[in-house]
Motif scaffolding. Structure first.
Motif, mmCIF file in Angstrom:
data_model
loop_
_atom_site.group_PDB
_atom_site.id
_atom_site.type_symbol
_atom_site.label_atom_id
_atom_site.label_comp_id
_atom_site.label_asym_id
_atom_site.label_seq_id
_atom_site.Cartn_x
_atom_site.Cartn_y
_atom_site.Cartn_z
ATOM 1 N N ALA A 15 -25.700 17.554 -13.761
ATOM 2 C CA ALA A 15 -25.299 16.373 -12.717
ATOM 3 C C ALA A 15 -26.758 15.838 -12.134
ATOM 4 O O ALA A 15 -26.858 14.787 -12.036
ATOM 5 C CB ALA A 15 -24.342 16.630 -11.670
ATOM 6 N N ARG A 16 -27.594 16.794 -11.744
ATOM 7 C CA ARG A 16 -28.814 16.622 -11.010
ATOM 8 C C ARG A 16 -29.767 15.873 -12.126
ATOM 9 O O ARG A 16 -30.431 15.109 -11.900
ATOM 10 C CB ARG A 16 -29.285 17.752 -10.351
ATOM 11 N N GLN A 17 -29.892 16.312 -13.389
ATOM 12 C CA GLN A 17 -30.592 15.820 -14.388
ATOM 13 C C GLN A 17 -30.042 14.689 -15.087
ATOM 14 O O GLN A 17 -30.873 13.884 -15.790
ATOM 15 C CB GLN A 17 -30.535 16.842 -15.572
ATOM 16 N N GLY A 18 -28.674 13.972 -14.571
ATOM 17 C CA GLY A 18 -28.205 12.661 -15.142
ATOM 18 C C GLY A 18 -27.667 12.764 -16.598
ATOM 19 O O GLY A 18 -28.185 11.863 -17.400
ATOM 20 N N TRP A 19 -27.125 13.939 -16.790
ATOM 21 C CA TRP A 19 -26.631 14.022 -18.158
ATOM 22 C C TRP A 19 -25.411 13.398 -18.407
ATOM 23 O O TRP A 19 -25.044 12.701 -17.500
ATOM 24 C CB TRP A 19 -26.406 15.431 -18.387
ATOM 25 N N VAL A 34 -22.509 16.651 -18.167
ATOM 26 C CA VAL A 34 -22.276 17.147 -16.841
ATOM 27 C C VAL A 34 -20.877 17.989 -16.851
ATOM 28 O O VAL A 34 -19.962 17.412 -17.453
ATOM 29 C CB VAL A 34 -22.096 15.998 -15.512
ATOM 30 N N TRP A 90 -19.654 18.603 -10.958
ATOM 31 C CA TRP A 90 -20.186 17.727 -9.884
ATOM 32 C C TRP A 90 -21.404 18.173 -9.362
ATOM 33 O O TRP A 90 -22.450 17.510 -9.085
ATOM 34 C CB TRP A 90 -19.229 16.993 -9.086
ATOM 35 N N ASP A 91 -21.527 19.583 -9.454
ATOM 36 C CA ASP A 91 -22.720 19.973 -8.536
ATOM 37 C C ASP A 91 -23.600 20.832 -9.538
ATOM 38 O O ASP A 91 -24.351 21.616 -9.006
ATOM 39 C CB ASP A 91 -22.203 21.042 -7.300
ATOM 40 N N ASP A 92 -23.418 20.803 -10.536
ATOM 41 C CA ASP A 92 -24.224 21.472 -11.674
ATOM 42 C C ASP A 92 -25.796 20.577 -12.072
ATOM 43 O O ASP A 92 -25.965 19.810 -11.710
ATOM 44 C CB ASP A 92 -23.539 21.926 -13.030
ATOM 45 N N GLU A 93 -26.481 21.779 -12.804
ATOM 46 C CA GLU A 93 -27.732 21.074 -12.966
ATOM 47 C C GLU A 93 -27.748 19.684 -13.883
ATOM 48 O O GLU A 93 -28.427 18.880 -13.762
ATOM 49 C CB GLU A 93 -28.448 22.288 -13.978
ATOM 50 N N GLY A 139 -23.783 8.276 -10.768
ATOM 51 C CA GLY A 139 -23.459 9.537 -11.068
ATOM 52 C C GLY A 139 -22.042 9.744 -11.336
ATOM 53 O O GLY A 139 -21.446 10.788 -11.153
#
Lengths: 366, 233
Positions: A254-258, A246, A249-252, A290
């Motif tokens: 973060a959404r993918q749970g890296w 990540v 905080w608002d990148d892909e 997260g």
């Protein structure tokens, strides 16, 4: 007088044998005791007299108590509060005032050398301990009286284990962790802010079951819960090894749970069971939600910010400086020196025709 | 030239002196193997602290941090083994192999030479020819390479002990380090700072080697290849 066993007390409270065995099995699993562990715990709780526990509160926020009371198994809150004969805990007991304080003296007198002292929070030493007054006198006095005759001391939470935020630099109240004030009584540190509820009940269940302290590491933490890092058991570890982080905080990512390593996650340097046991009945833990681990069970975590940077600040070199910035400044200074010296050498050679004056040299006479 | 291996032995000026064999094959091999390891370690180590931009795609299809860490750990082991080898050379190889470990600062030759070397670097005086290390270079190697090198080996194995666990020999030998610091984040910071000191050393070392080779009437770079120090007038 025959002292009641834990099971006796549980029966009085109307807890069924089925629920009791369920708790024993669960506790055995948390502690990794193997197939016979549940039976061992059940046997111990049925036959051994209940060990009284004095639960003292020093300089703290009560988050350890809050965690403890939320021990996950549905019946566990009942069982746990019965398991430890919580004869004194000023936050949750009914008694108050002089009667309550009298209980402490009674336990110390009646169970000398056989009660367990659980300490939540630490002991401020500055100004004769005036930063924490319990029952009209400094907490240090109550602590000293109770600690002297205890069988063992459990230091709940990071406060009691290593100081926590009230010991942050410059530590004005001189908040001091339990193990630094105790010499002759064994101390178990159960760090975390707060510790995981099942870790707390697990430590107590172990002591009751085997009548000895769990194996401790070199920081006095029970090895069964604190021998691995959060990073070792983290479910996002695969993304760390793959190099997927990540970045914002608002990148892909973060959404993918890296992996939250670049966001300052302290998992690689934090010894705790969060990643394997989880919180709130195993529902989640910070990384799963997260947010990076802030290392709350580690000594000095409060002085190693910012929590959102991998490299902590180095305040000895000024505000908002870290190892890389210090190194870069040093390299720049060194590079400048090299450039200046090279330039000066060239200039000197151009001006005088040679880089140095060979004839003026002080030749050794030997 | 037996007394030539006394530390900070200055060569006479204005005289053509025969070349001296200062480095045996062991030290030369160590130097270049060690240099390779240090470069690999610095690059991979930098990226372990500040990882490269994220790899897209499924986690199962890439292993970037895994490889970076593997290279770092493997090179780290070799670096540590090379250090042991280097120490062994002190006892087995003639020449100036021991100077690295013990700057002889109690000798008058050291203090005289040290200030002389500073004057030369400030362009206030001419260069001096030494058989072995010059006094300034010697202390720089001790404080900017040897001590940080020791620090990265100790903190490195201590951090490795965290990975392999409490039952490992790494924990048995280096677990005490984690006990000193409590919070092992400090180990990472010390490890990284020590790396940066070694990077500073590399900058100064390469620059000074080139500079001395050009200006000081003696070979420096080729000496580490051939072992011979030749002198020019």
């Amino acid at each position: 007088m025959k002292r009641p066993t834990t099971f006796d007390v549980l029966q009085e409270r109307g807890i069924s044998r089925r629920d009791f065995l369920g708790f024993c099995a669960l506790a055995a699993t948390w502690m990794g005791l193997g197939p016979q562990g549940g039976a061992a715990i059940a046997h111990a709780l049925e036959t051994k007299p209940r060990i009284p526990v004095l639960w003292l509160h020093g300089l703290e926020c009560t988050c350890c108590s809050e965690s403890f009371l939320r021990s996950s198994h549905p019946q566990a809150s009942d069982i746990v509060t019965s398991l430890v004969s919580l004869d004194y805990d000023d936050t949750i007991m009914a008694a108050a005032g002089d009667q309550a304080e009298a209980i402490v003296e009674e336990i110390i007198r009646d169970y000398r050398g056989s009660y367990i002292l659980a300490v939540e929070g630490n002991i401020p030493l500055a100004n004769d301990g005036m930063a924490c007054i319990v029952g009209g006198r400094p907490f240090k006095h109550q602590f000293d009286d109770a600690a002297r005759h205890a069988k063992a001391i459990i230091a709940w939470g990071t406060c009691a284990s290593s100081g926590c935020v009230q010991a942050a630099k410059p530590n004005p109240t001189q908040a001091t962790p339990v193990h630094k004030l105790i010499k002759n009584v064994p101390v178990i540190n159960v760090p975390g802010c707060p510790p995981i509820a099942e870790v707390m009940t697990g430590v107590i269940a172990y002591i009751l079951t085997y009548d000895r302290l769990p194996e401790l590491d070199n920081q006095l933490r029970p090895k069964m819960f604190y021998s691995q890092r959060v990073h070792d058991k983290c479910y996002r570890r695969a993304h760390f090894d793959a190099g997927q982080f990540v970045e914002r905080w608002d990148d892909e990512g973060a959404r993918q749970g890296w992996c939250l390593y670049k966001m300052g996650c302290r998992g690689p340097t934090t010894y705790n069971a969060c990643a394997s046991m989880g919180w709130n009945d195993g529902v989640s833990f910070p990384i799963k939600s997260g947010h990076g681990c802030i290392g709350c069970s580690e000594e000095g975590f409060w002085d190693r910010g910012p929590f959102y940077e991998r490299l902590p600040d180095m305040q000895q070199w000024g505000i908002e400086s870290n190892a890389d910035k210090v190194a870069l400044a040093g390299a720049a200074a060194l590079g400048a020196a090299i450039a200046v010296q090279s330039a000066a050498t060239v200039v000197k050679r151009v001006v005088t025709g040679k880089a140095y004056d060979k004839d003026s040299d002080d030749s050794p006479t030997s | 030239m037996a007394n030539g291996f006394v530390p900070y032995h200055r060569m006479p000026e204005h005289k053509l002196v025969p070349s001296v064999r200062v480095y045996g094959p062991g030290v030369r091999l160590w130097h270049w193997a060690n240099a390779t390891m240090v470069i690999v370690l610095c690059i991979t180590g930098y990226f372990i602290g500040v990882p490269p931009p994220s790899i897209l795609g499924d986690a199962s299809s890439s292993y970037v941090m895994g490889w970076i860490r593997f290279l770092h750990l493997a090179a780290g082991y070799l670096f540590a083994l090379l250090s042991v080898y280097r120490l062994w050379l002190v006892f087995t190889e003639r020449g100036i192999a021991h100077h690295l470990y013990l700057p002889a600062i109690w000798r008058k030759a050291w203090s005289d030479g040290f200030f002389r070397q500073i004057r030369w670097n400030l362009l206030l005086d001419g260069p001096v020819r030494y058989v072995g290390l010059n006094p300034l270079a010697n202390v720089a190697m001790f404080f900017m390479f040897l001590l940080p090198g020791l620090a990265v080996i100790i903190t490195g194995f201590a951090m490795y002990a965290e990975v392999v666990g409490h039952d490992s020999w790494q924990y048995f030998w280096f677990g005490w380090v984690t006990h000193i610091f409590g919070n092992t984040l400090d180990l990472h910071i010390i490890h990284r700072l020590a790396m940066w000191v070694m990077v500073w050393f590399m900058m100064a070392h390469i620059y000074i080697a080139v500079r001395e080779d050009i200006l000081s009437r003696q070979t420096v770079i080729s000496t580490m290849l051939s072992g011979e120090r030749q002198f020019r007038d």
